[in-house]
Design a protein around this motif. Structure first.
Motif, PDB file in Angstrom:
ATOM      1  N   SER A   1      20.404 -50.516 -33.910  1.00 26.95           N
ATOM      2  CA  SER A   1      20.826 -50.370 -32.509  1.00 26.95           C
ATOM      3  C   SER A   1      22.194 -51.010 -32.277  1.00 26.95           C
ATOM      4  CB  SER A   1      19.786 -50.981 -31.556  1.00 26.95           C
ATOM      5  OG  SER A   1      18.692 -50.121 -31.427  1.00 26.95           O
TER       6      SER A   1
ATOM      7  N   SER B   1      16.514 -59.668 -37.419  1.00 22.79           N
ATOM      8  CA  SER B   1      16.958 -58.894 -36.261  1.00 22.79           C
ATOM      9  C   SER B   1      16.004 -59.174 -35.111  1.00 22.79           C
ATOM     10  CB  SER B   1      16.989 -57.397 -36.574  1.00 22.79           C
ATOM     11  OG  SER B   1      15.672 -56.885 -36.675  1.00 22.79           O
TER      12      SER B   1
ATOM     13  N   ALA C   1      14.249 -57.165 -33.406  1.00 21.43           N
ATOM     14  CA  ALA C   1      12.998 -56.386 -33.479  1.00 21.43           C
ATOM     15  C   ALA C   1      11.956 -57.099 -34.343  1.00 21.43           C
ATOM     16  CB  ALA C   1      13.284 -54.996 -34.029  1.00 21.43           C
ATOM     17  N   THR C   2      12.342 -57.530 -35.533  1.00 20.77           N
ATOM     18  CA  THR C   2      11.378 -58.172 -36.430  1.00 20.77           C
ATOM     19  C   THR C   2      10.934 -59.533 -35.898  1.00 20.77           C
ATOM     20  OG1 THR C   2      13.220 -59.035 -37.764  1.00 20.77           O
ATOM     21  CG2 THR C   2      12.204 -56.977 -38.475  1.00 20.77           C
TER      22      THR C   2
ATOM     23  N   HIS D   1       8.450 -58.985 -33.078  1.00 19.31           N
ATOM     24  CA  HIS D   1       7.149 -58.554 -33.611  1.00 19.31           C
ATOM     25  C   HIS D   1       6.359 -59.750 -34.132  1.00 19.31           C
ATOM     26  CE1 HIS D   1       4.414 -56.607 -36.640  1.00 19.31           C
ATOM     27  NE2 HIS D   1       4.170 -55.896 -35.562  1.00 19.31           N
TER      28      HIS D   1
ATOM     29  N   PHE E   1      10.021 -48.739 -34.597  1.00 16.92           N
ATOM     30  CA  PHE E   1      11.147 -49.236 -33.813  1.00 16.92           C
ATOM     31  C   PHE E   1      11.922 -48.056 -33.258  1.00 16.92           C
ATOM     32  CE2 PHE E   1      15.719 -50.560 -33.797  1.00 16.92           C
ATOM     33  CZ  PHE E   1      15.643 -51.376 -32.683  1.00 16.92           C
TER      34      PHE E   1
ATOM     35  N   ILE F   1       8.170 -50.987 -30.814  1.00 19.00           N
ATOM     36  CA  ILE F   1       9.155 -51.989 -30.399  1.00 19.00           C
ATOM     37  C   ILE F   1      10.388 -51.270 -29.864  1.00 19.00           C
ATOM     38  CG2 ILE F   1      10.648 -53.875 -31.141  1.00 19.00           C
ATOM     39  CD1 ILE F   1       8.599 -54.598 -33.232  1.00 19.00           C
ATOM     40  N   VAL F   2      10.817 -51.688 -28.665  1.00 14.90           N
ATOM     41  CA  VAL F   2      12.021 -51.115 -28.060  1.00 14.90           C
ATOM     42  C   VAL F   2      12.846 -52.241 -27.445  1.00 14.90           C
ATOM     43  CG1 VAL F   2      11.020 -48.851 -27.570  1.00 14.90           C
ATOM     44  CG2 VAL F   2      10.800 -50.674 -25.878  1.00 14.90           C
ATOM     45  N   TYR F   3      14.122 -51.963 -27.291  1.00 13.36           N
ATOM     46  CA  TYR F   3      15.027 -52.878 -26.595  1.00 13.36           C
ATOM     47  C   TYR F   3      15.206 -52.390 -25.158  1.00 13.36           C
ATOM     48  CZ  TYR F   3      16.476 -54.638 -31.216  1.00 13.36           C
ATOM     49  OH  TYR F   3      16.510 -55.192 -32.475  1.00 13.36           O
TER      50      TYR F   3
ATOM     51  N   VAL G   1      13.311 -57.599 -25.550  1.00 16.83           N
ATOM     52  CA  VAL G   1      12.625 -56.814 -26.564  1.00 16.83           C
ATOM     53  C   VAL G   1      11.186 -56.627 -26.101  1.00 16.83           C
ATOM     54  CG1 VAL G   1      12.016 -56.582 -28.998  1.00 16.83           C
ATOM     55  CG2 VAL G   1      14.053 -57.879 -28.342  1.00 16.83           C
TER      56      VAL G   1
ATOM     57  N   VAL H   1       7.368 -55.318 -27.153  1.00 17.27           N
ATOM     58  CA  VAL H   1       6.436 -54.956 -28.213  1.00 17.27           C
ATOM     59  C   VAL H   1       5.195 -54.393 -27.523  1.00 17.27           C
ATOM     60  CG1 VAL H   1       5.204 -55.712 -30.279  1.00 17.27           C
ATOM     61  CG2 VAL H   1       7.320 -56.878 -29.586  1.00 17.27           C
TER      62      VAL H   1
END
Length: 277
Positions: free
Chosen positions: A93, A117, A119-120, A123, A135, A165-167, A224, A226
């Motif tokens: 992203s 990152s 995202a990880t 999570h 993602f 998972i999204v921003y 973020v 989840v």
């Protein structure tokens, strides 16, 4: 030589040794935002983690990356060049992928340095299982497109033990959660902002509970989400979105929506006609 360099999400101490070594070698830096990059390097120098060095800085972001590469020669990369996104991993992203394609096409040696990152890390914080996740970057800006995307992932992931998972930006966070509530009000949600920073904060529960919790705080910083969609029973129940997106005459659609929501047929009919225009 080209380096793609991960940068700390927020906490300066998270910069990796390899990133510091590469930064020391780089004579040229392509930056998503040159001001952010220069501030980061200054802080690293002040902390004694990086030696002062004269470097050239070039702006390289999603709006100018194509034209930038069209107007340079592959010889540009004969010196040591690094690319830095504002925070986190390039290509996630964030810009970077087009650089990889350019380097491969012109046989320019490159290396991508690893790091965490958002995202990880989100999570891991969520604790929503270690069986994997999907993602999807940032959700669409428009509500209708966003709802369609969420319906798609709910259908895809319903039979899987996977999280989505999204921003999301602070400007659209509440709108996205309200759209999610229309899709699946029992969806388990973990949201977190400003990870590794002083004002890190998170909320967890079903989407209704999270909306209530966030409504009592300042919605600042990048977020973020989840998501773990609720399991869909085999007996299919028609919902508002399914009817709205169905290809049936407006009058029949209005009657069905009236039965589902309790609102008048007339109100639904006018709404359907208005949206159709």
């Amino acid at each position: 030589m080209l380096y793609l360099l991960p940068t700390p999400l927020g906490n300066l101490a998270d910069v990796t040794l390899r990133t510091l070594q590469a930064l020391q070698e780089c004579d040229v830096l392509l930056c998503e935002d040159t001001r952010v990059a220069q501030k980061l390097l200054l802080l690293l120098e002040q902390k004694g983690k990086l030696l002062k060095k004269k470097r050239e800085f070039f702006s390289f972001h999603s709006h100018n990356q194509v034209s930038f590469l069209e107007n340079i020669s592959p010889d540009f990369f004969e010196s040591c060049v690094g690319f830095m996104s504002d925070a986190g991993m390039p290509c996630v992203s964030d810009p970077g992928s087009i650089l990889i394609g350019y380097a491969k096409h012109h046989k320019i040696p490159f290396e991508i340095l690893p790091a965490g990152s958002a995202a990880t890390l989100a999570h891991a914080y969520s604790g929503l299982g270690d069986s994997g996740f999907v993602f999807d970057g940032f959700l669409p800006h428009k509500s209708n497109d966003r709802q369609k995307r969420l319906v798609f992932w709910k259908d895809v992931l319903n039979s899987q033990d996977l999280a989505l998972i999204v921003y999301e930006s602070p400007h659209r966070l509440l709108d996205s959660l309200m759209d999610l509530q229309k899709i699946d009000q029992n969806c388990h949600v973990f949201v977190i902002k400003e990870m590794t920073k002083k004002f890190q904060a998170s909320f967890e529960g079903n989407v209704v509970e999270v909306l209530q919790g966030i409504g009592e705080t300042k919605i600042l910083g990048e977020w973020v989400l989840v998501l773990k969609f609720s399991k869909q029973e085999k007996e299919y129940k028609l919902g508002v979105l399914e009817v709205m997106h169905s290809d049936i005459p407006p009058k029949i659609k209005a009657k069905l929506l009236s039965q589902i929501t309790g609102e008048s047929i007339k109100e639904w009919y006018h709404r359907i006609i208005k949206e159709g225009k």
